[in-house]
Design a protein around this motif. Structure first.
Motif, PDB file in Angstrom:
ATOM      1  N   LEU A   1       0.815  -1.217   0.000  1.00  0.00           N
ATOM      2  CA  LEU A   1       0.000   0.000   0.000  1.00  0.00           C
ATOM      3  C   LEU A   1       0.846   1.264   0.000  1.00  0.00           C
ATOM      4  O   LEU A   1       0.309   2.371  -0.010  1.00  0.00           O
ATOM      5  N   SER A   2       2.170   1.107   0.026  1.00  0.00           N
ATOM      6  CA  SER A   2       3.054   2.274  -0.082  1.00  0.00           C
ATOM      7  C   SER A   2       3.002   2.810  -1.507  1.00  0.00           C
ATOM      8  O   SER A   2       2.504   2.136  -2.423  1.00  0.00           O
ATOM      9  N   LEU A   3       3.523   4.003  -1.714  1.00  0.00           N
ATOM     10  CA  LEU A   3       3.522   4.590  -3.046  1.00  0.00           C
ATOM     11  C   LEU A   3       4.346   3.735  -4.008  1.00  0.00           C
ATOM     12  O   LEU A   3       3.910   3.416  -5.129  1.00  0.00           O
ATOM     13  N   ALA A   4       5.550   3.344  -3.589  1.00  0.00           N
ATOM     14  CA  ALA A   4       6.388   2.505  -4.446  1.00  0.00           C
ATOM     15  C   ALA A   4       5.742   1.148  -4.691  1.00  0.00           C
ATOM     16  O   ALA A   4       5.811   0.602  -5.799  1.00  0.00           O
ATOM     17  N   GLY A   5       5.081   0.612  -3.645  1.00  0.00           N
ATOM     18  CA  GLY A   5       4.415  -0.674  -3.783  1.00  0.00           C
ATOM     19  C   GLY A   5       3.276  -0.624  -4.783  1.00  0.00           C
ATOM     20  O   GLY A   5       3.126  -1.509  -5.634  1.00  0.00           O
ATOM     21  N   MET A   6       2.465   0.408  -4.696  1.00  0.00           N
ATOM     22  CA  MET A   6       1.358   0.551  -5.639  1.00  0.00           C
ATOM     23  C   MET A   6       1.860   0.755  -7.062  1.00  0.00           C
ATOM     24  O   MET A   6       1.279   0.238  -8.016  1.00  0.00           O
ATOM     25  N   ALA A   7       2.946   1.516  -7.202  1.00  0.00           N
ATOM     26  CA  ALA A   7       3.525   1.722  -8.537  1.00  0.00           C
ATOM     27  C   ALA A   7       3.955   0.393  -9.138  1.00  0.00           C
ATOM     28  O   ALA A   7       3.721   0.122 -10.322  1.00  0.00           O
ATOM     29  N   ARG A   8       4.584  -0.456  -8.329  1.00  0.00           N
ATOM     30  CA  ARG A   8       5.010  -1.776  -8.807  1.00  0.00           C
ATOM     31  C   ARG A   8       3.805  -2.640  -9.179  1.00  0.00           C
ATOM     32  O   ARG A   8       3.803  -3.321 -10.212  1.00  0.00           O
ATOM     33  N   GLU A   9       2.794  -2.593  -8.340  1.00  0.00           N
ATOM     34  CA  GLU A   9       1.623  -3.450  -8.572  1.00  0.00           C
ATOM     35  C   GLU A   9       0.866  -3.037  -9.831  1.00  0.00           C
ATOM     36  O   GLU A   9       0.450  -3.890 -10.627  1.00  0.00           O
ATOM     37  N   VAL A  10       0.688  -1.733 -10.022  1.00  0.00           N
ATOM     38  CA  VAL A  10       0.023  -1.261 -11.239  1.00  0.00           C
ATOM     39  C   VAL A  10       0.841  -1.637 -12.464  1.00  0.00           C
ATOM     40  O   VAL A  10       0.297  -2.063 -13.498  1.00  0.00           O
ATOM     41  N   SER A  11       2.154  -1.518 -12.362  1.00  0.00           N
ATOM     42  CA  SER A  11       3.028  -1.877 -13.483  1.00  0.00           C
ATOM     43  C   SER A  11       2.936  -3.370 -13.786  1.00  0.00           C
ATOM     44  O   SER A  11       2.923  -3.778 -14.960  1.00  0.00           O
ATOM     45  N   ASP A  12       2.868  -4.204 -12.745  1.00  0.00           N
ATOM     46  CA  ASP A  12       2.705  -5.643 -12.945  1.00  0.00           C
ATOM     47  C   ASP A  12       1.382  -5.951 -13.626  1.00  0.00           C
ATOM     48  O   ASP A  12       1.300  -6.840 -14.483  1.00  0.00           O
ATOM     49  N   LEU A  13       0.342  -5.224 -13.248  1.00  0.00           N
ATOM     50  CA  LEU A  13      -0.955  -5.399 -13.903  1.00  0.00           C
ATOM     51  C   LEU A  13      -0.848  -5.096 -15.387  1.00  0.00           C
ATOM     52  O   LEU A  13      -1.349  -5.861 -16.233  1.00  0.00           O
TER      53      LEU A  13
ATOM     54  N   SER B   1      -5.434  13.010  -8.139  1.00  0.00           N
ATOM     55  CA  SER B   1      -4.961  13.108  -6.764  1.00  0.00           C
ATOM     56  C   SER B   1      -3.820  12.120  -6.516  1.00  0.00           C
ATOM     57  O   SER B   1      -2.778  12.192  -7.161  1.00  0.00           O
ATOM     58  N   ALA B   2      -4.013  11.150  -5.612  1.00  0.00           N
ATOM     59  CA  ALA B   2      -2.960  10.178  -5.328  1.00  0.00           C
ATOM     60  C   ALA B   2      -2.665   9.289  -6.526  1.00  0.00           C
ATOM     61  O   ALA B   2      -1.548   8.769  -6.661  1.00  0.00           O
ATOM     62  N   GLY B   3      -3.640   9.095  -7.401  1.00  0.00           N
ATOM     63  CA  GLY B   3      -3.406   8.295  -8.601  1.00  0.00           C
ATOM     64  C   GLY B   3      -2.339   8.900  -9.492  1.00  0.00           C
ATOM     65  O   GLY B   3      -1.583   8.175 -10.159  1.00  0.00           O
ATOM     66  N   ALA B   4      -2.256  10.230  -9.516  1.00  0.00           N
ATOM     67  CA  ALA B   4      -1.199  10.892 -10.285  1.00  0.00           C
ATOM     68  C   ALA B   4       0.166  10.541  -9.718  1.00  0.00           C
ATOM     69  O   ALA B   4       1.126  10.306 -10.463  1.00  0.00           O
ATOM     70  N   ALA B   5       0.268  10.494  -8.393  1.00  0.00           N
ATOM     71  CA  ALA B   5       1.532  10.144  -7.757  1.00  0.00           C
ATOM     72  C   ALA B   5       1.937   8.712  -8.096  1.00  0.00           C
ATOM     73  O   ALA B   5       3.121   8.431  -8.323  1.00  0.00           O
ATOM     74  N   VAL B   6       0.981   7.801  -8.147  1.00  0.00           N
ATOM     75  CA  VAL B   6       1.278   6.412  -8.499  1.00  0.00           C
ATOM     76  C   VAL B   6       1.860   6.341  -9.912  1.00  0.00           C
ATOM     77  O   VAL B   6       2.874   5.675 -10.163  1.00  0.00           O
ATOM     78  N   GLY B   7       1.229   7.039 -10.850  1.00  0.00           N
ATOM     79  CA  GLY B   7       1.705   7.033 -12.224  1.00  0.00           C
ATOM     80  C   GLY B   7       3.082   7.649 -12.365  1.00  0.00           C
ATOM     81  O   GLY B   7       3.938   7.146 -13.102  1.00  0.00           O
TER      82      GLY B   7
END
Length: 291
Positions: free
Chosen positions: A86-98, A113-119
């Motif tokens: 659920l961390s920012l780096a973790g979510m970035a990795r998970e979205v990329s894996d998807l 909002s936070a979705g921009a940070a994930v991208g």
């Protein structure tokens, strides 16, 4: 109280349901919507939201793009990872894996909002390679006030208490309470959109995912890394946003080499829900400018 959302019940009338599918990636069960054809546009919603927030924007963009819109980890109908996920780096990795599982690479990312940070995090870390990122009221800088400095530790405390999500979800059953929360963002959304948020806020698993997301993010480190972003960054700043100061966009633009600010009048934090046609026009203009 049912801890999680059930697709056959809670998703029976979900927006753009015909575009929904369930995908296994990064150890999670994802709810993701895919529609249209053309260059890939990845839509990433903000904390506490879900794919429903793109319900009017997605069909417009699907006329020009292959639109991919997931429920982020711990949100909506996507399962919840551990705290690290659920961390920012973790979510970035998970979205990329998807996206790798889908065999799709985004040409453009539209994040709220936070979705921009994930991208942006995924792009800085070279996990995704979009040519442009559009940030809609992006949550990209640390909160500057004392309240903001205390916010993450408090969220971490709340997220670690087993009964807190249940209690907050119980409170979420009050439509008036949900309406007050959303109006506090400076946005005026349609009653139908309010219904979807109310449905989400009744789910302890969704509330726990949102709390966990807020508790495990380090925006200070993220802000330090912003100058590393190579992709074009378009910062949409709504003038009536009461959640993220419009002034933050100008500050971010000074940090990122290829950034510009687009001011959107008479819209609040949920600008993509209030003004989907204008967000679509900006997205198409950015895409054309990449050719």
């Amino acid at each position: 109280m049912n801890a999680g959302l059930v697709w056959d019940r809670d998703g029976a009338d979900w927006p753009n349901r015909n575009s929904s599918r369930f995908i296994r990636a990064a150890g999670l069960q994802w709810h993701v919507q895919i529609a249209g054809s053309g260059p890939v546009a990845l839509l990433l919603h903000g904390t506490g939201a879900s794919t429903h927030s793109w319900r009017r924007l997605m069909p417009i963009l699907a006329g020009q793009f292959t639109v991919v819109a997931p429920d982020l980890p711990g949100h909506g109908f996507t399962s919840t990872p551990d705290a690290k996920g659920l961390s920012l780096a973790g979510m970035a990795r998970e979205v990329s894996d998807l996206m790798r599982t889908l065999a799709l690479q985004p040409d453009i990312i539209v994040g709220h909002s936070a979705g921009a940070a994930v991208g942006i995090r995924a792009t800085i870390d070279h996990l995704l390679t979009p040519r442009a990122i559009i940030s809609i009221n992006g949550a990209l800088l640390p909160f500057g006030s004392l309240v903001g400095q205390l916010f993450s530790p408090i969220a971490r405390l709340l997220a670690s208490a087993p009964m807190v999500p249940q209690i907050m979800a119980w409170r979420g059953q009050s439509r008036a309470a949900v309406e007050r929360v959303l109006s506090g963002t400076g946005s005026k959304i349609a009653p139908r959109d309010l219904d979807y948020y109310a449905r989400l806020f009744k789910s302890p698993s969704h509330v726990a995912g949102a709390l966990g997301m807020m508790a495990n993010w380090d925006l200070k480190q993220f802000a330090d890394d912003l100058p590393k972003l190579d992709a074009k960054l378009v910062l949409i700043a709504a003038t009536d946003d009461k959640t993220i100061s419009p002034a933050d966009a100008a500050k971010v633009a000074l940090l990122v080499p290829h950034a510009c600010v687009v001011s959107l009048g008479s819209a609040g934090h949920l600008a993509h829900e209030e003004r989907p046609e204008e967000i679509a026009e900006i997205t198409l203009a950015v895409s054309r400018g990449l050719d």
